[in-house]
Design an enzyme around this catalytic site. Structure first.
Site, PDB file in Angstrom:
ATOM      1  N   ARG B  51       0.870  -1.169   0.000  1.00  9.60           N
ATOM      2  CA  ARG B  51       0.000   0.000   0.000  1.00  9.60           C
ATOM      3  C   ARG B  51       0.908   1.221   0.000  1.00  9.60           C
ATOM      4  NH1 ARG B  51       2.546   1.505   3.658  1.00  9.60           N
ATOM      5  NH2 ARG B  51       1.088   3.201   3.985  1.00  9.60           N
ATOM      6  N   GLY B  52       0.287   2.400  -0.087  1.00 10.01           N
ATOM      7  CA  GLY B  52       1.061   3.616  -0.259  1.00 10.01           C
ATOM      8  C   GLY B  52       1.141   3.891  -1.752  1.00 10.01           C
ATOM      9  N   ASP B 241      -2.052  10.604  -1.923  1.00  9.61           N
ATOM     10  CA  ASP B 241      -2.390   9.576  -2.914  1.00  9.61           C
ATOM     11  C   ASP B 241      -2.704  10.182  -4.266  1.00  9.61           C
ATOM     12  OD1 ASP B 241      -3.067   8.446  -0.118  1.00  9.61           O
ATOM     13  OD2 ASP B 241      -2.796   6.717  -1.431  1.00  9.61           O
ATOM     14  N   ASN B 251      -5.477  12.442   0.573  1.00 13.01           N
ATOM     15  CA  ASN B 251      -4.590  11.567   1.354  1.00 13.01           C
ATOM     16  C   ASN B 251      -5.457  10.788   2.337  1.00 13.01           C
ATOM     17  OD1 ASN B 251      -1.929  10.616   2.041  1.00 13.01           O
ATOM     18  ND2 ASN B 251      -2.057  11.813   3.919  1.00 13.01           N
TER      19      ASN B 251
END
Lengths: 361, 361
Positions: B51-52, B241, B251
């Site tokens: 993720r990220g 994001d 985000n």
């Protein structure tokens, strides 16, 4: 005690004891627990078997009655007062209730003190129920007004922590208007902030709203701002542990963030305030002592496994340090109004409406 | 890959597969997991084993390489692209990386596509490390400046979610300046937002800061506003994001609340932004699709018991409904500046500094 829940959260059990609902076992079990000594009462407040400013006050008052039963001497009563006062620093109701009972007892002959203490504790509890019912009636007008603006959908109320029936002797403070609206047939839906780290929203508010049949949705504490930006919140209502003379509100950590988001989005932010929670001796919220609780409340979380066991799990690696300030202060400029037993009061009018309390104390 | 951690979060494993650090088992175990098919890659992204935004992009690029190994036909590559694109909606890096690899491969003869795909995925990963290192160098100047203002105490940085080494291929975005400052001997201390409901702060950021030896303290998401009011935060840095052309930052849910508190207290609020996270085609953040994830992520929490078992527990009563929006939008007016690979850029200068990207795409 609400239309949906006829019980109180604390009641005399006879033989010099009180029974409480042990809130540390909710929502996985609703257990009662008997408090028979001042030590029992102090422990119950400190570890949050009872919590919420109004209920802390009522429990402390009953603690003084238990103390008077055991030893009605002035020294013993003062010792009980001091011991109970030290349990938690932030909610002003604790000091208010302890002082009220002590000042009632001190002038009396020792033989009359125990009886008077139980009567006074009962009065504190009865008054809490009456204050909250009045808050509910006044707050109901706010929900009615929101419903009139958007009659085709439920009124969406966001609340933080538990300022509900479980935080008081009956009705709750922030929840009283919700319960009154629900009983009046107004469609209402509550966004329930989880309220980390102790999860009072997830474990207590969601539970008591479900018991009362009020529609609700649990959200992470992070989500409220997003919902307000999207127009999904009509009003916020929280409780308070201590409100200063200028209207600064000390309440559960995270309240300030929701008030900022409400202000940024034009969402009214109300605080339900029974007058024993008002500290007119404090000019502003900056002086409220903020309780720092154990780091383990952040790093360990209790819950129930899929197969029904209650377990407490660590969500971090071993040794992760944590800080746990339990309350924050929301400046009066972010508070639309306080919902009190005397009506809807803007922060700058608190002294005008409640000034007599200060003169009397 | 940082000074404190020489590994990457994803790397080619040979035989047409990649290995990842499975982030769903952290912090209780640091396990690697092999992804050998497009289905493996899609699952890993969807359930957040990786993720990220930057790491999602790099993983997707490797997913295209795995697809090209299996079947380099245009139809198969387009199918892989579409399948991987559907895994998560909010981070723009996913679309960016998939399009980049697909556009690289389509003009090539089928026989050359697999080799080119692996090379392109490696390039995406290498570039991520380089971009983040540059972000770290630019962000370091902000921490140096904060340290110069208060040389007698550590610089207190607050971050939300995990925009760290684990959210990227190496260095992290928001953490890169912190790691650079730590390596430069500047005393720095990080307030780590727990980041409910997935607890990326508690389980990932705290873990990687500990691995790197950076002092840090975990806090509930509710606590940041209070700490800022008390002067205990010098600057905030988060990841993003997707950032729109006007500087609105999408985000992790809750970012907006921290930005409000920073603004209310005069604390600078920075967002670390590698250019693949920039979506200049979007005029504002209002149009970013906000992923709604499963309610169970709010109501169930994994952790480790005192005797070492990993258990997942339900924190609510049975049947409590929950909503789980995973991201929010922080308006550009609350963002002090974006920390990019091209320097510190105020939101209104994004088009000026990165306009060439738009023209090129």
């Amino acid at each position: 005690m609400t239309d949906g829940n006829a019980r109180r959260t604390i009641w005399p059990a006879g033989n010099g004891a009180v029974d409480i609902i042990d809130q540390t076992t909710l929502p996985h079990a609703c257990a009662t627990r008997r408090l028979a000594t001042v030590a029992d009462v102090a422990e119950a407040i400190a570890v949050m078997r009872v919590r919420g400013a109004p209920l802390i006050g009522a429990t402390a008052a009953y603690g003084m009655a238990i103390a008077a039963d055991a030893d009605p001497s002035e020294a013993a009563l003062k010792a009980a007062h001091d011991r109970l006062l030290a349990t938690r620093p932030t909610a002003v109701n604790l000091a208010w209730a302890l002082t009220r009972v002590l000042e009632r007892l001190t002038p009396l002959p020792a033989a009359e003190r125990a009886g008077a203490a139980w009567a006074e504790a009962d009065a504190v509890a009865d008054e809490d129920v009456a204050l909250n019912a009045a808050i509910g009636d006044h707050g109901l007008t706010l929900i009615e007004a929101a419903h009139a603006r958007n009659p085709d959908r439920p009124v969406n109320v966001l609340t933080h922590c538990n300022a509900g029936w479980l935080a008081t002797v009956g009705w709750g403070t922030a929840t009283a208007p919700v319960y009154k609206a629900h009983a009046a047939g107004i469609p209402v839906h509550v966004w329930v902030d989880e309220t980390r780290p102790r999860n009072q929203g997830a474990s207590l508010t969601a539970w008591e709203l479900a018991e009362a049949g009020v529609p609700h949705t649990l959200i992470a504490d992070n989500a409220g701002g997003h919902l307000m930006r999207r127009g999904q919140v009509d009003l916020c209502i929280t409780g308070t542990d201590r409100t200063a003379a200028n209207g600064d509100v000390c309440n559960k950590i995270g309240t300030y963030l929701k008030a900022l988001a409400a202000h940024d989005n034009g969402v009214p932010f109300y605080v339900a305030l029974p007058s024993p929670t008002l500290d007119l001796a404090l000019p502003s919220g900056d002086a409220v002592p903020i309780e720092e609780r154990a780091a383990e409340e952040v790093t360990w979380i209790p819950g129930r496994t899929a197969d029904g066991r209650v377990e407490t799990v660590r969500i971090t690696g071993a040794g992760t340090p944590a800080a746990n300030p339990a309350f924050d202060v929301t400046p009066a400029r972010l508070v639309t109004a306080l919902v009190t037993e005397r009506g809807i009061v803007e922060p700058h009018r608190l002294r005008e409406v409640f000034g007599a309390l200060e003169a009397a104390s």
